[in-house]
Design an enzyme around this catalytic site. Structure first.
Site: not given
Ligand code: NDP
Length: 304
Positions: A52, A96, A119
């Site tokens: 990422k 995460q 997200d």
């Protein structure tokens, strides 16, 4: 021969588009920024996060990696999220997963400002997706739609069957397909006679988390198969069930002692008109869509 929906090529195109938008924003003095929080040392998470951060650099996004120790408390994490919510140069915040068991993941995800929810997991964004409002949609199902559109696979009027109803994949995938005018059936572990339903699918999306669960008998010939599943298999018996005689996979298995298989049995792909391979399919789009979401968040927050 079925068309292989190439995740690498489509991810590269999505990132290229994001890069162009970043350059346009730079001309207005704006550099979108993504903060990634990685708690502790989970090996798989460290790899995902590295990808990422690297993708941010490729696209020209500012990124910050914050690495609290495994012992971090929910309260400390909430304070960190509050700081990031308040910082103007941060447009996207990503925590995460998985988090250590003692940390309240739901409370944290709900604490992220919805406009910075890169997200797309916040309930406000889920509601916006459902009601067709401008939203940050979860990256994996948004990637599935991008994959189909960019591969010129018609969605409108098709019967799309989604197997799996998680909040991060199955449910939003069904909703996004509905918005694209598919007729959608959403299946799960309590669905009766699943095969009779999956056999009706023009577009079959598998997001189950069970290796090779969708077999040839469950697929209509000529269907488009979208395999979201990522399952690691490491026994010879399982390997042979999926890849016996496949020299390339055999070499990978010999080298690493494991290989990845999706939720669709590889033999079923042969019946399809188009399919996403595993690896090399949907998985690669998730990070690309995270880049797109961060740029989108930067624009939406500024009313652009
Ligand atoms: P979850 O475990 O959260 O959800 C799995 C879903 O599958 C549930 O809705 C469950 O039904 C359903 N299911 C389980 N068993 C059956 C069955 N026998 N018949 C029908 N339905 C069944 O998984 P996720 O949605 O998080 O992930 C699904 C897969 O996608 C995993 O392999 C995961 O690794 C992968 N994934 C890949 C990503 C990528 O970037 N490509 C990103 C996220 C996930 P019920 O609700 O009734 O329990």
């Amino acid at each position: 021969m079925p068309q292989i929906l190439d995740g690498a090529a489509i991810a590269a195109a999505i990132k290229q588009d994001a890069k162009i938008e970043v350059e346009q924003l730079a001309a207005q003095g704006i550099q979108p920024g993504l903060a990634v929080i990685l708690v502790g040392h989970v090996a798989a998470s460290e790899i995902y996060v590295r990808n990422k951060v690297q993708s941010c650099a490729e696209v020209g996004l500012h990124s910050e990696l914050i690495t609290p120790p495994e012992s971090v408390t929910t309260e400390e994490m909430l304070a960190l999220v509050a700081q990031l919510n308040a910082r103007d140069e941060i447009d996207g915040i990503l925590i995460q997963l998985p988090l250590p068991a003692h940390v309240d993941a739901k409370r944290l995800l709900d604490a992220i400002a919805p406009e910075k929810d890169a997200d797309g997991f916040h309930p406000i964004n889920a509601g916006r997706v459902q009601s067709g409002r401008p939203a940050l949609a979860p990256c994996t199902p948004a990637g599935v739609i991008e994959m189909l559109k960019r591969s010129k696979i018609e969605i409108a009027g098709k019967h799309a069957v989604v197997v799996g109803r998680s909040d991060i994949v199955g449910k939003p995938a069904a909703m996004l397909l509905l918005h694209e005018n598919a007729t959608v059936t959403l299946c799960h572990s309590k669905t009766k006679d699943l095969a009779a339903i999956t056999r009706q699918a023009d577009i079959l999306v598998a997001a189950i988390g069970r290796p090779g669960f969708i077999t040839s008998e469950m697929v209509k010939p000529g269907a488009t198969l979208v395999d979201v599943g990522i399952n690691r298999i490491n026994t010879r018996e399982e390997f042979d069930r999926f890849f016996k005689g496949n020299e390339k996979r055999e070499a990978a298995f010999a080298k690493r002692g494991s290989v990845i298989v999706g939720d669709i049995h590889p033999a079923a792909f042969e019946l399809s008109s188009a399919y996403t391979p595993v690896p090399g399919g949907v998985g690669l789009l998730t990070v690309a869509m995270l880049m797109a979401n961060t740029v989108r968040a930067a624009k939406l927050r500024r009313g652009l």
